[in-house]
Motif scaffolding. Structure first.
Motif, PDB file in Angstrom:
ATOM      1  N   ALA A  85       0.809  -1.219   0.000  1.00  0.00           N
ATOM      2  CA  ALA A  85       0.000   0.000   0.000  1.00  0.00           C
ATOM      3  C   ALA A  85       0.843   1.271   0.000  1.00  0.00           C
ATOM      4  CB  ALA A  85      -0.950   0.000   1.190  1.00  0.00           C
ATOM      5  N   TRP A  89       0.774   4.156  -2.849  1.00  0.00           N
ATOM      6  CA  TRP A  89       0.359   5.511  -2.508  1.00  0.00           C
ATOM      7  C   TRP A  89       1.433   6.511  -2.913  1.00  0.00           C
ATOM      8  CZ3 TRP A  89       2.360   8.769   1.468  1.00  0.00           C
ATOM      9  CH2 TRP A  89       1.622   9.941   1.655  1.00  0.00           C
ATOM     10  N   GLN A  90       2.711   6.195  -2.632  1.00  0.00           N
ATOM     11  CA  GLN A  90       3.808   7.099  -2.979  1.00  0.00           C
ATOM     12  C   GLN A  90       3.928   7.291  -4.487  1.00  0.00           C
ATOM     13  OE1 GLN A  90       6.963   5.043  -0.888  1.00  0.00           O
ATOM     14  NE2 GLN A  90       6.959   6.560   0.768  1.00  0.00           N
ATOM     15  N   MET A  94      -2.662   4.435  -6.017  1.00  0.00           N
ATOM     16  CA  MET A  94      -3.686   3.988  -5.066  1.00  0.00           C
ATOM     17  C   MET A  94      -5.058   4.142  -5.728  1.00  0.00           C
ATOM     18  SD  MET A  94      -4.186   2.922  -1.842  1.00  0.00           S
ATOM     19  CE  MET A  94      -2.725   3.392  -0.948  1.00  0.00           C
ATOM     20  N   GLY A  99      -7.662   1.364  -1.519  1.00  0.00           N
ATOM     21  CA  GLY A  99      -8.029   2.221  -0.393  1.00  0.00           C
ATOM     22  C   GLY A  99      -8.930   1.501   0.593  1.00  0.00           C
TER      23      GLY A  99
END
Length: 145
Positions: A85, A89-90, A94, A99
């Motif tokens: 995750a 996200w980085q 995402m 999520g």
């Protein structure tokens, strides 16, 4: 030796109940559905989560003996959050499904709060471990303290 308080045992049981209800409501209908067909990895995930849920039922009765179930739950979720995750996200990858999984995994934040860490230290870390081999002159006595 300090005992684990009745209140702490109640919080532990609530943690197991969270697993039983949360995982049970989502996974067991899938497991019990005779029409369900999964690809291999989805089947592995569903069956592992079903087993985790079933073992959590035992945690309702024996919360201290079943602590490894909570350790496993925290470990796999922490690994997934850090290794899957967080990089997604980085990198801006995402999506809504991921999520939802992040939210589901983040619920495990309650487990470190209810685990009696002094007991864990005493029983899992500081306590002498089981023997790795049997000495020729001394019989192995499993289960004796």
């Amino acid at each position: 030796m300090t005992e684990v308080s009745f209140i702490r045992l109640g919080f532990l049981r609530a943690g197991y109940l969270l697993l039983v209800v949360g995982v049970g409501l989502t996974v067991w209908p899938e497991i019990l559905d005779p029409a369900a067909h999964w690809e291999a990895m989805r089947g592995v995930v569903v069956c592992m989560l079903g087993a985790l849920c079933a073992l959590s039922v035992l945690g309702l009765r024996n919360p201290l003996r079943m602590l490894p179930v909570l350790f496993f739950e925290m470990a796999w979720k922490a690994l997934w959050l850090l290794r899957v995750a967080l990089p997604a996200w980085q990198a801006g990858r995402m999506n809504a499904a991921m999520g939802d999984l992040v939210f589901a995994c983040s619920i495990a934040v309650v487990f470190p709060l209810v685990i009696p860490w002094a007991y864990v230290w005493r029983e899992y870390v500081a306590r002498k471990g089981d023997p790795w081999w049997r000495h020729a002159r001394s019989p192995l006595r499993v289960g004796s303290a």
